[in-house]
Design an enzyme around this catalytic site. Sequence first.
Site, PDB file in Angstrom:
ATOM      1  CE  LYS A  32      -2.109   1.788   3.714  1.00 53.64           C
ATOM      2  NZ  LYS A  32      -2.110   3.266   3.701  1.00 53.64           N
ATOM      3  CG  ASP A  59      -4.872   4.405   1.882  1.00 55.84           C
ATOM      4  OD1 ASP A  59      -6.025   4.833   1.735  1.00 55.84           O
ATOM      5  OD2 ASP A  59      -4.337   4.255   3.008  1.00 55.84           O
ATOM      6  CE  LYS A  61      -7.473   6.452   4.577  1.00 58.41           C
ATOM      7  NZ  LYS A  61      -6.045   6.181   4.466  1.00 58.41           N
ATOM      8  CG  ASP A  64     -12.125  18.477  -3.771  1.00 57.59           C
ATOM      9  OD1 ASP A  64     -13.077  19.280  -3.874  1.00 57.59           O
ATOM     10  OD2 ASP A  64     -10.951  18.838  -3.692  1.00 57.59           O
ATOM     11  CB  THR A 119      -9.653   1.546  11.733  1.00 57.13           C
ATOM     12  OG1 THR A 119      -8.521   1.931  10.950  1.00 57.13           O
ATOM     13  CG2 THR A 119     -10.487   0.567  10.939  1.00 57.13           C
ATOM     14  NE  ARG A 211       1.099   2.723  13.050  1.00 57.08           N
ATOM     15  CZ  ARG A 211       0.205   3.577  13.537  1.00 57.08           C
ATOM     16  NH1 ARG A 211       0.617   4.574  14.303  1.00 57.08           N
ATOM     17  NH2 ARG A 211      -1.072   3.439  13.246  1.00 57.08           N
TER      18      ARG A 211
HETATM   19  O1  C5P Z   1       0.399   1.065  11.020  1.00 55.94           O
HETATM   20  P1  C5P Z   1      -1.021   0.600  10.842  1.00 55.94           P
HETATM   21  O2  C5P Z   1      -1.154  -0.920  10.795  1.00 55.94           O
HETATM   22  O3  C5P Z   1      -1.990   1.243  11.826  1.00 55.94           O
HETATM   23  O4  C5P Z   1      -1.389   1.127   9.383  1.00 55.94           O
HETATM   24  C1  C5P Z   1      -2.670   1.069   8.856  1.00 55.94           C
HETATM   25  C2  C5P Z   1      -2.646   1.698   7.508  1.00 55.94           C
HETATM   26  O5  C5P Z   1      -3.957   1.652   6.968  1.00 55.94           O
HETATM   27  C3  C5P Z   1      -2.221   3.160   7.483  1.00 55.94           C
HETATM   28  O6  C5P Z   1      -1.418   3.348   6.328  1.00 55.94           O
HETATM   29  C4  C5P Z   1      -3.501   3.946   7.378  1.00 55.94           C
HETATM   30  O7  C5P Z   1      -3.356   5.122   6.606  1.00 55.94           O
HETATM   31  C5  C5P Z   1      -4.401   2.959   6.633  1.00 55.94           C
HETATM   32  N1  C5P Z   1      -5.834   3.111   6.868  1.00 55.94           N
HETATM   33  C6  C5P Z   1      -6.414   3.041   8.124  1.00 55.94           C
HETATM   34  N2  C5P Z   1      -7.770   3.211   8.272  1.00 55.94           N
HETATM   35  C7  C5P Z   1      -8.542   3.407   7.216  1.00 55.94           C
HETATM   36  C8  C5P Z   1      -7.972   3.466   5.930  1.00 55.94           C
HETATM   37  C9  C5P Z   1      -6.598   3.291   5.806  1.00 55.94           C
HETATM   38  O8  C5P Z   1      -5.721   2.815   9.093  1.00 55.94           O
HETATM   39  N3  C5P Z   1      -9.853   3.490   7.358  1.00 55.94           N
END
Ligand code: C5P
Length: 231
Positions: A32, A59, A61, A64, A119, A211
């Site tokens: 991603k 990603d 998002k 607009d 989330t 992460r």
């Molecule tokens: O580090 P972590 O596992 O929290 O990363 C989750 C990834 O998913 C991040 O890149 C974040 O931008 C993305 N994301 C998210 N929630 C969403 C859409 C995308 O956490 N609803």
Amino acid sequence: MARDVILACDFPDARATVSFLQQFKGQKPFVKIGMELFYGAGPSIVHTLKEMGHKIFLDLKLHDIPNTVKKAMRVLSGLEIDLCNVHAAGTVAMMEAALEGLTAPDGKRPQLIAVTQLTSTSSAQLHDELGIPDSMEETVIRYARNAKAAGLDGVVCSPLETRGIKEACGDSFLAVTPGIRYPSDDKGDQTRVTSPADAKRLGSDYIVVGRPITAAPDPVAAYERVLKDFL
Ligand code: C5P
């Protein structure tokens, strides 16, 4: 597309990303590219990672007015991406415009999904700050129905919401779920989290993991553990 783990490459530039991915040797994780990497490295990062053999979820998002999103999607349709997204909060009209912009004259296009509620957003924030009176689940399902009505392929949601979305929108409507953590992991800014095995049990098609893999002492071993638990 088959179920898979999508590795969130939240790095500041191409060099850090390529050297991180080179650790994976023969494996080619679905990756991603988010805002940090895309804005830092520029659109050429998509080509670089595609050349290395990775599938790409872009990603960004988008959110607009419909005309602006349509034109931006037309630009993104020239990149070699497999999956991209918009915010469902932009309305059905905006999602329809996004789909139109993304579709090539021959009808081909990457898959397009919509973010329901991030989330990182808690129920308290949804109600008290954003002023949305419905429950998180009702809100997410309404956004998912809107995405389906606009012709999108699925949504980004928490694994905790996958079941309700599949019931409302059908089994083939994709549930792409970030917010993946093991009980021992630091939650960071995420609030609605589940483990890879629970995401599988709840019906996610793709989990997005950042992460817990990128910050692990051994990222390859961490990725393999997630794969084993989810697939
Ligand atoms: O580090 P972590 O596992 O929290 O990363 C989750 C990834 O998913 C991040 O890149 C974040 O931008 C993305 N994301 C998210 N929630 C969403 C859409 C995308 O956490 N609803």
